[in-house]
Motif scaffolding. Structure first.
Motif, PDB file in Angstrom:
ATOM      1  N   THR A 137      86.498  70.459  44.458  1.00  0.00           N
ATOM      2  CA  THR A 137      85.842  69.171  44.579  1.00  0.00           C
ATOM      3  C   THR A 137      85.025  69.163  45.965  1.00  0.00           C
ATOM      4  O   THR A 137      85.171  69.889  46.879  1.00  0.00           O
ATOM      5  CB  THR A 137      87.237  68.146  44.653  1.00  0.00           C
TER       6      THR A 137
ATOM      7  N   GLU B 112      92.168  68.609  35.485  1.00  0.00           N
ATOM      8  CA  GLU B 112      93.021  68.887  36.649  1.00  0.00           C
ATOM      9  C   GLU B 112      93.161  67.602  37.520  1.00  0.00           C
ATOM     10  O   GLU B 112      94.682  67.448  38.278  1.00  0.00           O
ATOM     11  CB  GLU B 112      92.660  70.180  37.645  1.00  0.00           C
ATOM     12  N   ILE B 113      92.493  66.706  37.736  1.00  0.00           N
ATOM     13  CA  ILE B 113      92.768  65.498  38.418  1.00  0.00           C
ATOM     14  C   ILE B 113      93.630  64.827  38.070  1.00  0.00           C
ATOM     15  O   ILE B 113      94.592  64.328  38.774  1.00  0.00           O
ATOM     16  CB  ILE B 113      91.218  64.708  38.695  1.00  0.00           C
TER      17      ILE B 113
ATOM     18  N   VAL C  57      88.030  70.630  36.054  1.00  0.00           N
ATOM     19  CA  VAL C  57      88.227  70.052  37.204  1.00  0.00           C
ATOM     20  C   VAL C  57      88.731  68.616  36.789  1.00  0.00           C
ATOM     21  O   VAL C  57      89.737  67.850  37.389  1.00  0.00           O
ATOM     22  CB  VAL C  57      86.922  69.763  38.263  1.00  0.00           C
TER      23      VAL C  57
ATOM     24  N   LEU D 180      92.518  72.189  42.791  1.00  0.00           N
ATOM     25  CA  LEU D 180      91.533  70.965  42.846  1.00  0.00           C
ATOM     26  C   LEU D 180      90.999  70.930  44.227  1.00  0.00           C
ATOM     27  O   LEU D 180      89.877  70.458  44.262  1.00  0.00           O
ATOM     28  CB  LEU D 180      92.553  69.800  42.651  1.00  0.00           C
TER      29      LEU D 180
END
Length: 216
Positions: free
Chosen positions: A67, A104-105, A101, A63
């Motif tokens: 990002t 995964e957050i 993503v 992560l």
């Protein structure tokens, strides 16, 4: 062009790291759980400790690398190399795929604290844990489905099955299990399903006992 190497040093250290997390989870269960804990509670503790550490360290690193304009493919460092190894099997993890993503957050920022919270309830033998176990297990299963279902529906263009390690360790087990990538990810389906059944039985039995008392 020579044959692609099946097992690399990065593969070894990555999988050894996962094994190390499992050992740490077992040690924590022995140190923190009361001696009267059932085998189900011991297994649940080991799983949640393992799950929480994996999500925090491994997926947390992904992560961070994916990002604020970063991506695994353009990053350097130990964790970047580890994830680059996985991107050889599934390219989405190297390019900050928005769906991956986003999941995964939720996993890192939601799943990890929930794991720690349930572990605390287990140590205190608080039956309220069963509700939160169901919540976490549903989230794990949903996250896995949403990781792979869009890929299947589009013909799996991001998956590479040309290497035995990629196919049988990184992909086949987790694809058949419908869950997010990493070593032997079928456990992220089998164990959450078992936990849901176990917690359902506890909750249903308790509610039936209450209902029976009220009737009497």
């Amino acid at each position: 062009m020579g044959e692609q190497q099946i097992f690399t040093a990065t593969s070894f250290f990555s999988l050894a790291g996962v094994a190390g997390v499992a050992v740490a989870a077992v040690a924590a269960s022995r140190a923190l759980l009361p001696k009267s804990a059932t085998w189900q509670d011991k297994l649940t503790f080991v799983w949640l400790a393992f799950d929480g550490i994996i999500h925090l360290i491994f997926e947390g690193s992904f992560l961070y690398l994916s990002t604020f304009g970063r991506s695994v493919n353009t990053s350097t460092g130990v964790f970047a190399e580890m994830w680059k190894e996985y991107t050889l099997a599934d390219t989405r993890w190297g390019v900050s795929d928005p769906t991956v993503v986003s999941l995964e957050i939720l996993t890192v920022l939601g799943g990890v604290p929930l794991c720690w919270y349930i572990l605390g309830l287990l140590v205190k033998s608080d039956p309220a844990r069963h509700y939160w176990i169901v919540v976490l297990s549903v989230a794990e299963l949903y996250g896995g489905w949403m990781t792979f279902c869009p890929e299947w529906l589009s013909g799996s263009p991001s998956l590479n099955t040309s290497n035995i390690l990629f196919l049988w360790v990184y992909l086949v087990v987790c694809v058949l299990a419908s869950f997010a990538p990493w070593f032997m990810n079928s456990i992220w389906v089998v164990i959450p399903l078992w936990l849901m059944v176990d917690s359902y039985n506890h909750i249903a039995r308790s509610l039936r006992e209450v209902a029976k008392i009220k009737r009497n």
